[in-house]
Design a protein around this motif. Sequence first.
Motif, mmCIF file in Angstrom:
data_model
loop_
_atom_site.group_PDB
_atom_site.id
_atom_site.type_symbol
_atom_site.label_atom_id
_atom_site.label_comp_id
_atom_site.label_asym_id
_atom_site.label_seq_id
_atom_site.Cartn_x
_atom_site.Cartn_y
_atom_site.Cartn_z
ATOM 1 N N LEU A 118 64.650 31.832 116.281
ATOM 2 C CA LEU A 118 64.585 30.402 116.577
ATOM 3 C C LEU A 118 65.832 29.700 116.040
ATOM 4 O O LEU A 118 66.478 28.929 116.761
ATOM 5 C CB LEU A 118 63.314 29.798 115.958
ATOM 6 N N ALA A 119 66.181 29.991 114.788
ATOM 7 C CA ALA A 119 67.366 29.379 114.174
ATOM 8 C C ALA A 119 68.650 29.859 114.855
ATOM 9 O O ALA A 119 69.593 29.081 115.031
ATOM 10 C CB ALA A 119 67.398 29.696 112.680
ATOM 11 N N ARG A 143 63.349 33.636 105.500
ATOM 12 C CA ARG A 143 62.254 34.040 104.598
ATOM 13 C C ARG A 143 62.109 33.027 103.466
ATOM 14 O O ARG A 143 61.014 32.591 103.137
ATOM 15 C CB ARG A 143 62.512 35.421 104.028
ATOM 16 N N GLU A 144 63.233 32.658 102.867
ATOM 17 C CA GLU A 144 63.189 31.686 101.774
ATOM 18 C C GLU A 144 62.648 30.341 102.256
ATOM 19 O O GLU A 144 61.831 29.712 101.578
ATOM 20 C CB GLU A 144 64.574 31.511 101.168
ATOM 21 N N ALA A 145 63.076 29.909 103.447
ATOM 22 C CA ALA A 145 62.597 28.637 103.995
ATOM 23 C C ALA A 145 61.094 28.697 104.273
ATOM 24 O O ALA A 145 60.352 27.771 103.939
ATOM 25 C CB ALA A 145 63.371 28.305 105.277
ATOM 26 N N LYS A 146 60.651 29.797 104.867
ATOM 27 C CA LYS A 146 59.217 29.972 105.171
ATOM 28 C C LYS A 146 58.390 29.911 103.899
ATOM 29 O O LYS A 146 57.374 29.200 103.834
ATOM 30 C CB LYS A 146 59.007 31.316 105.865
ATOM 31 N N GLU A 159 60.335 20.395 105.515
ATOM 32 C CA GLU A 159 61.434 21.056 106.208
ATOM 33 C C GLU A 159 62.292 21.801 105.198
ATOM 34 O O GLU A 159 62.258 21.500 104.001
ATOM 35 C CB GLU A 159 62.275 20.059 107.009
ATOM 36 N N ALA A 160 63.007 22.777 105.701
ATOM 37 C CA ALA A 160 63.894 23.561 104.837
ATOM 38 C C ALA A 160 65.131 23.949 105.634
ATOM 39 O O ALA A 160 65.050 24.282 106.821
ATOM 40 C CB ALA A 160 63.183 24.797 104.307
ATOM 41 N N ARG A 161 66.249 23.912 104.968
ATOM 42 C CA ARG A 161 67.531 24.241 105.590
ATOM 43 C C ARG A 161 67.756 25.750 105.537
ATOM 44 O O ARG A 161 67.509 26.382 104.517
ATOM 45 C CB ARG A 161 68.644 23.519 104.829
ATOM 46 N N VAL A 162 68.208 26.326 106.649
ATOM 47 C CA VAL A 162 68.630 27.729 106.677
ATOM 48 C C VAL A 162 70.130 27.723 106.957
ATOM 49 O O VAL A 162 70.613 26.969 107.795
ATOM 50 C CB VAL A 162 67.857 28.581 107.708
ATOM 51 N N THR A 163 70.845 28.569 106.211
ATOM 52 C CA THR A 163 72.300 28.541 106.279
ATOM 53 C C THR A 163 72.858 29.933 106.490
ATOM 54 O O THR A 163 72.367 30.906 105.934
ATOM 55 C CB THR A 163 72.880 27.959 104.975
ATOM 56 N N LEU A 164 73.884 29.990 107.313
ATOM 57 C CA LEU A 164 74.629 31.214 107.568
ATOM 58 C C LEU A 164 76.039 30.966 107.040
ATOM 59 O O LEU A 164 76.759 30.104 107.546
ATOM 60 C CB LEU A 164 74.649 31.490 109.076
ATOM 61 N N LEU A 165 76.410 31.678 105.968
ATOM 62 C CA LEU A 165 77.717 31.465 105.350
ATOM 63 C C LEU A 165 78.843 31.970 106.244
ATOM 64 O O LEU A 165 78.663 32.925 107.005
ATOM 65 C CB LEU A 165 77.784 32.171 103.994
ATOM 66 N N GLY A 177 74.388 26.073 109.899
ATOM 67 C CA GLY A 177 72.973 26.072 109.563
ATOM 68 C C GLY A 177 72.161 25.173 110.465
ATOM 69 O O GLY A 177 72.690 24.494 111.350
ATOM 70 N N THR A 178 70.877 25.189 110.207
ATOM 71 C CA THR A 178 69.940 24.339 110.926
ATOM 72 C C THR A 178 68.750 24.101 110.006
ATOM 73 O O THR A 178 68.652 24.697 108.931
ATOM 74 C CB THR A 178 69.502 24.972 112.266
ATOM 75 N N THR A 179 67.862 23.252 110.426
ATOM 76 C CA THR A 179 66.681 22.929 109.635
ATOM 77 C C THR A 179 65.433 23.414 110.354
ATOM 78 O O THR A 179 65.288 23.217 111.563
ATOM 79 C CB THR A 179 66.591 21.407 109.401
ATOM 80 N N LEU A 180 64.564 24.074 109.605
ATOM 81 C CA LEU A 180 63.254 24.473 110.125
ATOM 82 C C LEU A 180 62.225 23.482 109.591
ATOM 83 O O LEU A 180 62.202 23.198 108.393
ATOM 84 C CB LEU A 180 62.883 25.887 109.679
ATOM 85 N N THR A 181 61.393 22.968 110.476
ATOM 86 C CA THR A 181 60.365 22.020 110.058
ATOM 87 C C THR A 181 59.054 22.755 109.777
ATOM 88 O O THR A 181 58.850 23.887 110.230
ATOM 89 C CB THR A 181 60.104 20.966 111.149
#
Length: 194
Positions: A118-119, A143-146, A159-165, A177-181
């Motif tokens: 999804l992200a 996983r951390e966001a979930k 909501e939690a931010r997921v980031t790809l460095l 990155g994007t945000t998962l609600t």
Amino acid sequence: QQDVVLTLPASFDDVARELTIRAAHAAGLEPTLLEEPTAAFYDAMRDVDAIREHVVPRSPEDERTVLVCDVGGGTTDLSLMAIAYAPKDKGGFTVRRVAVGRHILLGGDNMDLALAHLAESRIAGAGSRLEPSELAQLVLSCREAKERILSSRANKVNEARVTLLGRGSKLVGGARGTTLTREEVERVVLEGFF
């Protein structure tokens, strides 16, 4: 000089159990084996008042069943437990395992991957894919966001931010990155899998 309880997946067959015992003996242990869903149920039983109030039958003729779902990293183990009435001097109730579900290849890793896809569609753009190493990094972030969203009490984390460095000199500046609600996580994980 202590008692050792070793937990293992309910889906372990006799060979896997035997190999576990051999490994324990090689390490100098004499453990009692306990299936993980049963161990989780025993842990829940520490709240004896809640168990008596909500689960234990009121008469010796009745029996209630509880389905224990143990969603692990790569599998889900199901165990059906029977709860029967017992006199207070015998603990107030008895527990026995009735059945164990077959090994189900569905677990937290699958949920994290679904959230990562999804992200990924937002980060890479429609029709584009991330490289395998980037997707692996995104799975960990999801996983951390979930866990942050689903473990929060009273829906405090919505909501939690997921980031790809980024890579190399663009490690931080090239981060995407994007945000998962909470709604998305619940839809993908709870509704999608359960």
